[in-house]
Design an enzyme around this catalytic site. Sequence first.
Site, mmCIF file in Angstrom:
data_model
loop_
_atom_site.group_PDB
_atom_site.id
_atom_site.type_symbol
_atom_site.label_atom_id
_atom_site.label_comp_id
_atom_site.label_asym_id
_atom_site.label_seq_id
_atom_site.Cartn_x
_atom_site.Cartn_y
_atom_site.Cartn_z
ATOM 1 N N LYS A 44 -2.332 7.698 10.918
ATOM 2 C CA LYS A 44 -1.830 7.445 9.553
ATOM 3 C C LYS A 44 -0.352 7.802 9.467
ATOM 4 C CE LYS A 44 -1.426 7.040 5.037
ATOM 5 N NZ LYS A 44 -1.329 5.703 4.408
ATOM 6 N N LEU A 72 0.681 7.168 0.445
ATOM 7 C CA LEU A 72 0.991 7.950 1.645
ATOM 8 C C LEU A 72 0.251 9.299 1.711
ATOM 9 C CD1 LEU A 72 2.685 7.640 4.206
ATOM 10 C CD2 LEU A 72 4.730 7.878 2.804
ATOM 11 N N CYS A 128 6.573 1.075 3.525
ATOM 12 C CA CYS A 128 5.535 1.515 2.585
ATOM 13 C C CYS A 128 5.887 1.061 1.173
ATOM 14 C CB CYS A 128 5.367 3.027 2.585
ATOM 15 S SG CYS A 128 4.178 3.518 1.310
ATOM 16 N N SER A 193 1.362 -4.510 4.309
ATOM 17 C CA SER A 193 0.767 -5.250 3.186
ATOM 18 C C SER A 193 1.863 -5.964 2.389
ATOM 19 C CB SER A 193 -0.016 -4.300 2.285
ATOM 20 O OG SER A 193 0.820 -3.269 1.817
ATOM 21 N N GLY A 247 -2.272 -8.429 10.020
ATOM 22 C CA GLY A 247 -2.415 -9.156 8.765
ATOM 23 C C GLY A 247 -3.462 -10.240 8.831
ATOM 24 N N GLY A 269 -6.540 -4.201 9.687
ATOM 25 C CA GLY A 269 -6.492 -3.308 8.539
ATOM 26 C C GLY A 269 -7.700 -3.459 7.635
HETATM 27 O O1 RRO Z 1 -0.189 4.929 1.962
HETATM 28 C C1 RRO Z 1 0.063 3.818 1.452
HETATM 29 O O2 RRO Z 1 0.008 3.612 0.230
HETATM 30 C C2 RRO Z 1 0.463 2.672 2.271
HETATM 31 C C3 RRO Z 1 1.452 2.731 3.237
HETATM 32 BR BR1 RRO Z 1 2.307 4.310 3.734
HETATM 33 C C4 RRO Z 1 1.857 1.535 3.900
HETATM 34 O O3 RRO Z 1 2.739 1.506 4.763
HETATM 35 N N1 RRO Z 1 1.233 0.383 3.546
HETATM 36 C C5 RRO Z 1 0.266 0.334 2.608
HETATM 37 O O4 RRO Z 1 -0.269 -0.754 2.329
HETATM 38 N N2 RRO Z 1 -0.118 1.492 1.979
#
Ligand code: RRO
Length: 309
Positions: A44, A72, A128, A193, A247, A269
């Site tokens: 993560k 995050l 992110c 994403s 993706g 994912g």
């Molecule tokens: O933790 C998140 O909300 C998150 C991250 Br760091 C990211 O790089 N991509 C995402 O879809 N969620």
Amino acid sequence: TDLSTRFLDCAFANPLMNASGVWCYDQTELDALNLSAAGAYVTKSCTLEPRAGNPEPRYKATPLGSINSMGLPNLGYRFYLDYVAKHDYARKPLFMSVAGLSLEDNLAMVREIKAANVPAIMELNLSCPNVPGKPQIAYDFDAMDAMLAAVCREYDKPFGVKMPPYFDIAHFDAAAEILNRYPQVAFVTCINSIGNALAIDTETETVLIKPKDGFGGIGGDYVLPTALANVNAFFRRCPDKKVIGCGGVKTGEQVFQHLLAGASLVQVGTALQEEGPAIFARLADELAALMAKKGYKTLGDFQGKLKTL
Ligand code: RRO
């Protein structure tokens, strides 16, 4: 049929791995990926200090994919650095994802990762979409350039960058031109994403997730063509780098399409979140069956060989 491959001088049994963020938060989840049929896995995205993340609900699956605004949540870089230090690299390669909240935080983590001299491969997350008040770095080309310059000065090994999707040829050109200034950036992972989408429940007339008034990053079927375009755009523009595809992968056919478009490895994912780590054995079997049907014996027989009209 041989699914094995080499990437950054490491041997992979197959090109499959998780997308950072999915099934890689703690020891239990990471151990499940280590035991799975995935060819490699990634931790993560981490920050200097542990984070609880955004309020729940913060992830929802939909018929066509998922939306998340996790924010995050992570156990802090010390946990993940300790985890990667203990990993048995003879079993499979391991990546460590880093997503500091500032350039200074990234440099502090990179210094510690360098000092620990672990065999883990660093994936620097520049994309992110979900931390309120923190724009995606890779959508600010000057900030991205400054981040890469600073990290390359601090770090001593090849590393990769996790990129957001781009939607304009001028942006593919500009982003690739910056990445190509940094030979130490050995790979580009496309895509994170698609940020700040909005999913709605018609029945309740309500957003699906709590953070940011329901806005979040989407993955799954929604994003496959965007992901393939970004993989192929960077594959064409960065001949001295590898591309990792991410993706919209939930079948072996979709793994095949990412590889054809130029990916060397393929991350999973949303489909991993929904199906669990057993998905890797299924995807490997489906990819091998498709290759056999086409008469391909190795990934090199078709990787990056997408035809145009
Ligand atoms: O933790 C998140 O909300 C998150 C991250 Br760091 C990211 O790089 N991509 C995402 O879809 N969620």
